[in-house]
Scaffold this active site. Structure first.
Site, mmCIF file in Angstrom:
data_model
loop_
_atom_site.group_PDB
_atom_site.id
_atom_site.type_symbol
_atom_site.label_atom_id
_atom_site.label_comp_id
_atom_site.label_asym_id
_atom_site.label_seq_id
_atom_site.Cartn_x
_atom_site.Cartn_y
_atom_site.Cartn_z
ATOM 1 C CD1 TRP A 138 -0.016 -12.563 -3.031
ATOM 2 C CD2 TRP A 138 -1.805 -13.520 -2.738
ATOM 3 N NE1 TRP A 138 -0.695 -11.495 -4.140
ATOM 4 C CE2 TRP A 138 -2.118 -12.345 -3.291
ATOM 5 C CE3 TRP A 138 -2.434 -14.534 -2.558
ATOM 6 C CZ2 TRP A 138 -3.387 -12.323 -3.337
ATOM 7 C CZ3 TRP A 138 -4.119 -14.336 -2.787
ATOM 8 C CH2 TRP A 138 -4.351 -13.807 -3.113
ATOM 9 C CG ASN A 139 -3.143 -16.055 -6.941
ATOM 10 O OD1 ASN A 139 -2.288 -16.847 -7.512
ATOM 11 N ND2 ASN A 139 -4.346 -16.467 -7.798
ATOM 12 C CE LYS A 142 9.527 -11.244 -7.492
ATOM 13 N NZ LYS A 142 8.945 -11.715 -5.999
ATOM 14 N N PRO A 143 9.309 -15.843 -6.656
ATOM 15 C CG PRO A 143 9.777 -16.979 -3.838
ATOM 16 C CD PRO A 143 10.511 -16.590 -5.046
ATOM 17 N N GLY A 166 0.290 -12.608 -12.768
ATOM 18 C CA GLY A 166 0.202 -11.508 -11.744
ATOM 19 C C GLY A 166 -0.563 -10.427 -12.581
ATOM 20 C CB SER A 167 -2.249 -7.048 -11.174
ATOM 21 O OG SER A 167 -0.466 -6.136 -11.574
ATOM 22 C CD GLU A 173 -3.089 -16.203 -15.254
ATOM 23 O OE1 GLU A 173 -3.383 -15.456 -14.722
ATOM 24 O OE2 GLU A 173 -2.401 -16.973 -14.281
ATOM 25 C CB CYS A 206 -5.707 -15.595 -12.472
ATOM 26 S SG CYS A 206 -5.284 -16.933 -13.129
ATOM 27 C CD GLU A 245 -7.936 -10.287 -11.207
ATOM 28 O OE1 GLU A 245 -8.211 -11.444 -11.702
ATOM 29 O OE2 GLU A 245 -7.174 -9.589 -11.302
#
Length: 616
Positions: free
Chosen positions: A244-245, A268-269, A323-324, A345, A379, A476
């Protein structure tokens, strides 16, 4: 009473009374940092929470500006707002009729709904992409280039609308929203558009047109009757999972390369920010992208089933995820069942180092850009800020003076410099990190509190004297908190910077040329910013090392969406007739493979037929 006398008497009330009329906030903070008394420490905490009305206008506290209503998107082109998924060129609802509510994090107002899709819709999207690949994968690079060029033009034409969609669903300021759209469009430009770019940004004036530069290769064989030719072909159907960022740019960074290579995609958002993805799909449809080439599946509560299908379905030949790290590991494990190609990533924990020979003013500017962009929700944000002891107080005071002037509020208000966090969970993590650091001896120089209003706002924060083992240094944060850690030597800070399982980006400021190369090479990260806090653009290989991911995006990232194929041709050659001919034709073939001239596929085929007509 002077401020030093107030320190000596531990009289916090007097200290704050003097603080409200102090000429320079940076001078005040520096004075407090250098004073060892309990009152100085307590005054720093109290000063950070002092109401704006009680401060000098020269260094007003974080201000909350009027919250504008978002009851209407108010776009120039309302057709960009789609409330359905996109499968095989059709806008569709979820089969079960369920929807996901999307809200503006700045106002908590409803923006709209999108379908709560599940396993069946995901399978349908994969099947559509598979059918479309049979034709899209065989199109010429020039054909795909032309469509990408049209998509880029449309993204430029709808610049304000796309920026507004990003701002309303993500919360970042309108300036940042428009900046993200420009960044997002730059990936479409990089992979597909004309080399004579119309971009207003000078750094984007030279464009690679990667779509038409997926060159093959002729490899000389040690055997006289073998010719080795390597071609590159699209991998096939690709699944794209984004956060989402950066609801637009994280899609085009993957999608631009995939389309340019000849792949088809299922996107897939994030359920928090689906409207940017759907707007891109709509513009791609207008640009002439054929049905089934791009599909968008929106989901929230069915994310487990959808994610598994996108990773494990045998038709899908590659998945790309941002993502994470924990989620990346889970998806990587799922994709291993079919040994798909993978681009990941994942999370970062970026060190930001300020050496004693740095330009402190420039270092502060770099820290502001790197740490507080998107309210710290990036990130590659600086998560751990290490400052050498001799310049520590100077850097801390100058950074605090900048941060205390930030205006937190609705991203659509022009005076706002920083928007909200994405949701309550993000607020909770930021607060936990601050509380943990303070419990271990850290001091709050600025902020440290949630802003008491509607929306998920948190005051931009600066912490001093943060111990290396604080949670904020090991996890993070993904929020607007600058955690300052003091260090003494280069060797010490390199060890601290590398003491993490992840390695996405790192930054440092120094004017010593020798140190610049030593530190840049010593940092265990995929990307290094030296004397800059901004490193992202479409032309670079973006990605990390260790547990920050696999592969690279941007730059020559199109290679991640291509398979290499060797074609070894054995010929029974009449040496008397063909020695000179083959020397000539294969030299020409090697010249073509080296990419000094682009020739249409049909011309290449005709050349090869002629070249091998004497082979028997």
């Amino acid at each position: 009473m002077t401020i030093l006398e107030a320190f000596e008497r531990d009289e916090i009330i007097h200290t704050l009374a003097i603080a409200t009329s102090h000429r320079s906030y940076s001078g005040l903070v520096m004075m407090l940092l250098k004073c060892p008394s309990r009152a100085a420490a307590s005054s720093l905490r109290a000063l950070a929470c002092l109401p704006a009305a009680h401060r000098s206008s020269r260094y007003s506290s974080v201000l909350l500006f009027r919250m504008a209503s978002t009851s209407s998107w108010a776009l120039k082109d309302s057709g960009l707002i789609k409330s359905q998924g996109y499968i095989d060129g059709k806008w569709v609802d979820a089969q079960n009729g369920e929807t996901i509510l999307v809200t503006n994090p700045a106002t908590e107002e409803e923006l709209g709904t999108v379908p709560e899709m599940g396993l069946e819709e995901t399978k349908a999207a994969i099947a559509a992409a598979d059918r479309a690949f049979k034709t899209w994968g065989k199109t010429t690079a020039k054909y795909r280039h032309d469509i990408l060029k049209h998509l880029y033009v449309l993204m430029q034409e709808h610049h304000d609308d796309l920026g507004k969609i990003i701002t309303l669903e993500n919360g970042k300021t309108f300036a940042e929203g428009k900046g993200e759209n420009a960044y997002s469009a730059s990936f479409i430009e990089w992979y597909g558009t004309s080399i004579f770019s119309s971009s207003p940004c000078p750094s984007q004036a030279l464009v690679a047109e990667e779509a038409v530069r997926t060159y093959g290769e002729h490899i000389p064989s040690p055997f006289p009757n073998i010719r080795n030719v390597v071609i590159k072909q699209p991998v096939g159907v690709v699944s794209i999972l984004t956060p989402w960022n950066f609801p637009s740019a994280m899609i085009t960074r993957k999608l631009g390369a995939a389309l340019a290579a000849g792949c088809t995609a299922i996107i897939k958002p994030s359920p928090e920010t689906p409207f940017s993805a759907l707007a891109i799909a709509e513009l791609a449809r207008r640009a002439g992208v054929p049905d089934g080439v791009i599909n968008v599946v929106t989901t929230q509560k069915n994310v487990d089933a959808v994610g598994r299908e996108l990773c494990q379905n045998k038709i899908v030949k590659k998945f790309s995820f941002t993502g994470s790290t924990p989620v990346a590991k889970l998806l990587y494990g799922l994709a291993s069942s079919t040994l798909k190609k993978v681009s990941i990533e994942a999370g970062g924990n970026s060190p930001f180092i300020v050496f004693d020979d740095a330009d402190v003013e420039k270092a502060v500017e770099g820290a502001i850009a790197c740490k507080f962009r998107g309210s710290g929700q990036t990130c590659i944000s600086a998560n751990r800020i290490y400052v050498q002891s001799s310049v520590y107080a100077d850097f801390a005071s100058k950074l605090s003076e900048k941060v205390v002037a930030f205006r937190v509020g609705n991203g659509m208000d022009e005076a706002t410099t920083h928007g909200p966090l994405i949701h309550e969970k993000a607020i909770g993590k930021v607060k936990r990190h601050i509380d943990d650091a303070v419990s271990r001896g850290a001091q709050v120089l600025v902020g440290g509190q949630r802003v008491p209003c509607a929306g998920s706002f948190f005051s931009p924060t600066v912490l001093s004297d943060v111990p290396p083992d604080a949670a904020i240094n090991t996890e993070e944060t993904f929020g607007p908190v600058a955690a300052l850690v003091k260090f003494e030597t280069e060797e010490e800070v390199i060890a601290l910077a590398n003491d993490t399982d992840v390695g996405l980006a790192g930054y440092f400021f120094s004017r010593d040329v020798g140190r610049v190369w030593r530190v840049a090479e010593a940092l265990e990260v995929g990307m290094v910013g030296t004397n800059t806090g901004l490193i992202s653009d479409a032309t670079i290989p973006f990605g990390g090392v260790k547990e920050s991911g696999l592969g690279r995006e941007g730059g020559h990232g199109i290679e991640e969406y291509l398979n290499q194929k060797l074609i070894a041709v054995r010929g029974y050659i009449n040496m008397a007739r063909t020695d000179h001919f083959f020397c000539t034709c294969f030299s020409a073939l090697e010249w073509l493979s080296n990419g000094t001239k682009i020739i249409e596929d049909s011309m290449r085929q005709a050349f090869l037929v002629h070249a091998f007509s004497d082979v028997r």
